[in-house]
Design an enzyme around this catalytic site. Sequence first.
Site, PDB file in Angstrom:
ATOM      1  N   ASN A 147      -4.874   2.410  -6.252  1.00  0.00           N
ATOM      2  CA  ASN A 147      -4.412   3.259  -7.357  1.00  0.00           C
ATOM      3  C   ASN A 147      -3.045   2.739  -7.787  1.00  0.00           C
ATOM      4  O   ASN A 147      -2.071   2.893  -7.058  1.00  0.00           O
ATOM      5  CB  ASN A 147      -4.327   4.715  -6.868  1.00  0.00           C
ATOM      6  CG  ASN A 147      -3.684   5.635  -7.887  1.00  0.00           C
ATOM      7  OD1 ASN A 147      -3.492   5.266  -9.042  1.00  0.00           O
ATOM      8  ND2 ASN A 147      -3.355   6.845  -7.450  1.00  0.00           N
ATOM      9  N   TRP A 148      -3.007   2.121  -8.958  1.00  0.00           N
ATOM     10  CA  TRP A 148      -1.755   1.479  -9.395  1.00  0.00           C
ATOM     11  C   TRP A 148      -0.766   2.486  -9.994  1.00  0.00           C
ATOM     12  O   TRP A 148       0.362   2.125 -10.309  1.00  0.00           O
ATOM     13  CB  TRP A 148      -2.066   0.370 -10.405  1.00  0.00           C
ATOM     14  CG  TRP A 148      -2.888  -0.743  -9.817  1.00  0.00           C
ATOM     15  CD1 TRP A 148      -3.225  -0.903  -8.500  1.00  0.00           C
ATOM     16  CD2 TRP A 148      -3.489  -1.837 -10.514  1.00  0.00           C
ATOM     17  NE1 TRP A 148      -3.993  -2.041  -8.335  1.00  0.00           N
ATOM     18  CE2 TRP A 148      -4.175  -2.632  -9.565  1.00  0.00           C
ATOM     19  CE3 TRP A 148      -3.519  -2.239 -11.850  1.00  0.00           C
ATOM     20  CZ2 TRP A 148      -4.869  -3.794  -9.909  1.00  0.00           C
ATOM     21  CZ3 TRP A 148      -4.216  -3.388 -12.196  1.00  0.00           C
ATOM     22  CH2 TRP A 148      -4.877  -4.165 -11.229  1.00  0.00           C
ATOM     23  N   LYS A 149      -1.205   3.708 -10.187  1.00  0.00           N
ATOM     24  CA  LYS A 149      -0.313   4.736 -10.760  1.00  0.00           C
ATOM     25  C   LYS A 149       0.314   4.196 -12.049  1.00  0.00           C
ATOM     26  O   LYS A 149      -0.323   3.448 -12.766  1.00  0.00           O
ATOM     27  CB  LYS A 149       0.707   5.185  -9.717  1.00  0.00           C
ATOM     28  CG  LYS A 149       0.011   5.587  -8.395  1.00  0.00           C
ATOM     29  CD  LYS A 149       0.901   6.257  -7.399  1.00  0.00           C
ATOM     30  CE  LYS A 149       0.094   6.593  -6.140  1.00  0.00           C
ATOM     31  NZ  LYS A 149       0.857   7.327  -5.151  1.00  0.00           N
TER      32      LYS A 149
ATOM     33  N   HIS B  55      -5.631  13.946  -8.320  1.00  0.00           N
ATOM     34  CA  HIS B  55      -4.614  13.303  -7.482  1.00  0.00           C
ATOM     35  C   HIS B  55      -3.430  14.262  -7.312  1.00  0.00           C
ATOM     36  O   HIS B  55      -3.075  14.994  -8.237  1.00  0.00           O
ATOM     37  CB  HIS B  55      -4.148  11.995  -8.122  1.00  0.00           C
ATOM     38  CG  HIS B  55      -3.311  11.187  -7.189  1.00  0.00           C
ATOM     39  ND1 HIS B  55      -1.974  11.465  -6.978  1.00  0.00           N
ATOM     40  CD2 HIS B  55      -3.624  10.156  -6.379  1.00  0.00           C
ATOM     41  CE1 HIS B  55      -1.503  10.613  -6.081  1.00  0.00           C
ATOM     42  NE2 HIS B  55      -2.478   9.806  -5.696  1.00  0.00           N
TER      43      HIS B  55
ATOM     44  N   GLU C 187      -0.387  13.882  -7.432  1.00  0.00           N
ATOM     45  CA  GLU C 187       0.685  13.752  -8.437  1.00  0.00           C
ATOM     46  C   GLU C 187       0.312  14.488  -9.720  1.00  0.00           C
ATOM     47  O   GLU C 187       1.182  15.046 -10.391  1.00  0.00           O
ATOM     48  CB  GLU C 187       0.978  12.263  -8.689  1.00  0.00           C
ATOM     49  CG  GLU C 187       1.734  11.671  -7.497  1.00  0.00           C
ATOM     50  CD  GLU C 187       1.458  10.207  -7.224  1.00  0.00           C
ATOM     51  OE1 GLU C 187       0.915   9.507  -8.095  1.00  0.00           O
ATOM     52  OE2 GLU C 187       1.783   9.764  -6.096  1.00  0.00           O
TER      53      GLU C 187
ATOM     54  N   GLU D 258      -5.801  12.903   0.851  1.00  0.00           N
ATOM     55  CA  GLU D 258      -4.465  12.309   0.745  1.00  0.00           C
ATOM     56  C   GLU D 258      -3.416  13.374   1.043  1.00  0.00           C
ATOM     57  O   GLU D 258      -3.021  14.132   0.145  1.00  0.00           O
ATOM     58  CB  GLU D 258      -4.234  11.767  -0.673  1.00  0.00           C
ATOM     59  CG  GLU D 258      -5.196  10.677  -1.085  1.00  0.00           C
ATOM     60  CD  GLU D 258      -4.604   9.807  -2.201  1.00  0.00           C
ATOM     61  OE1 GLU D 258      -4.456   8.609  -1.959  1.00  0.00           O
ATOM     62  OE2 GLU D 258      -4.268  10.322  -3.267  1.00  0.00           O
TER      63      GLU D 258
ATOM     64  N   GLY E 184       3.484   7.766  -0.452  1.00  0.00           N
ATOM     65  CA  GLY E 184       4.710   7.097  -0.874  1.00  0.00           C
ATOM     66  C   GLY E 184       5.898   7.335   0.043  1.00  0.00           C
ATOM     67  O   GLY E 184       7.038   7.063  -0.324  1.00  0.00           O
TER      68      GLY E 184
ATOM     69  N   SER F  25       0.336   6.095   2.352  1.00  0.00           N
ATOM     70  CA  SER F  25       1.065   5.057   3.091  1.00  0.00           C
ATOM     71  C   SER F  25       0.155   4.114   3.890  1.00  0.00           C
ATOM     72  O   SER F  25       0.529   3.644   4.967  1.00  0.00           O
ATOM     73  CB  SER F  25       2.134   5.683   3.989  1.00  0.00           C
ATOM     74  OG  SER F  25       3.100   6.355   3.189  1.00  0.00           O
TER      75      SER F  25
ATOM     76  N   GLY G 298      -1.789   3.202  -2.668  1.00  0.00           N
ATOM     77  CA  GLY G 298      -0.852   3.136  -3.779  1.00  0.00           C
ATOM     78  C   GLY G 298       0.032   1.899  -3.690  1.00  0.00           C
ATOM     79  O   GLY G 298      -0.358   0.808  -4.085  1.00  0.00           O
ATOM     80  N   GLY G 299       1.220   2.066  -3.117  1.00  0.00           N
ATOM     81  CA  GLY G 299       2.224   0.995  -3.099  1.00  0.00           C
ATOM     82  C   GLY G 299       1.706  -0.338  -2.576  1.00  0.00           C
ATOM     83  O   GLY G 299       1.983  -1.391  -3.167  1.00  0.00           O
TER      84      GLY G 299
HETATM   85  P1  13P Z   1       0.853   5.287  -1.223  1.00  0.00           P
HETATM   86  O1  13P Z   1      -0.165   4.317  -0.631  1.00  0.00           O
HETATM   87  O2  13P Z   1       1.893   4.593  -2.038  1.00  0.00           O
HETATM   88  O3  13P Z   1       1.382   6.228  -0.202  1.00  0.00           O
HETATM   89  O4  13P Z   1       0.028   6.175  -2.287  1.00  0.00           O
HETATM   90  C1  13P Z   1      -1.158   6.756  -1.904  1.00  0.00           C
HETATM   91  C2  13P Z   1      -1.815   7.332  -3.085  1.00  0.00           C
HETATM   92  O5  13P Z   1      -1.338   8.287  -3.666  1.00  0.00           O
HETATM   93  C3  13P Z   1      -3.055   6.697  -3.570  1.00  0.00           C
HETATM   94  O6  13P Z   1      -3.690   7.465  -4.530  1.00  0.00           O
END
Ligand code: 13P
Length: 253
Positions: free
Chosen positions: A10-12, A96, A98, A168, A174, A214, A235-236
């Site tokens: 997920n590149w956000k 999600h 967020e 999640e 993050g 993470s 994510g990251g």
């Molecule tokens: P991180 O891997 O950066 O913690 O993000 C997870 C995430 O929200 C994937 O959707």
Amino acid sequence: MSRRPLMAGNWKMNLTPAEAAEFARGLRGALLDLPAVDVAVFPTSLAIPAVLNELANTDVVVGGQDLHAEVKGAYTGNVSGEMLKSAGCGMALIGHSERRAYEGEAGEQLANKAKAALRAGLTPIFCVGESLDERESGRTLDIVLGQLADGLGWLTESALGKVVIAYEPVWAIGTGKVASPEQAQEVHAAIRAWVGNTWSAGAARSMRILYGGSVKPANVAGIMTQPDVDGALVGGAALKVDSFEAIVRFQES
Ligand code: 13P
């Protein structure tokens, strides 16, 4: 029944279309000999065409990070499932944390989004997870199963078969604080039991449940050893080709 792992990035709100295309070119080269896993990436809407173009004729699925519940209309700033599908997407993230936190998404709205994804022929990845407060007050399973009941409880068993669930924990997203394999397994097992009780043992056995929060090359193998963890939503660590490739190849490390 063995479930095929799904490793998703997920590149956000990261990577411009040009950067996303460069990533996709790198991923294409890195995954020429794709291991026996499904791989998906979720660029921003704007970068979807460029990424699809670079990943044409590969098995990597491209998805949207969100969708609107309606097919079209006066919904400024939104993208529908039908638009994602016609662009070439195969999946969509829904709920999600967020979007729950910053856009106030919840309950019926997310159920409608899941319905819209299925209507458009997209695989919804329905995201759930508890905050640190909720975990520390012993409410993790109530929160997670409540989010699932609100979002997916209305599905028929055959529609449910097209859904992927992502657990999640908000406190792990993050933050660098990954859930331990045992913490992830406990919640995944509860989710699978809920699917079994709500639909059937068969539905529970085939449901893919991803862990997100993470995930890194260094911890993915440990998480993936758990019997009810069927993949990762990253994510990251999915923003660099070599680190995402290492996650996709977790079985080889
Ligand atoms: P991180 O891997 O950066 O913690 O993000 C997870 C995430 O929200 C994937 O959707």
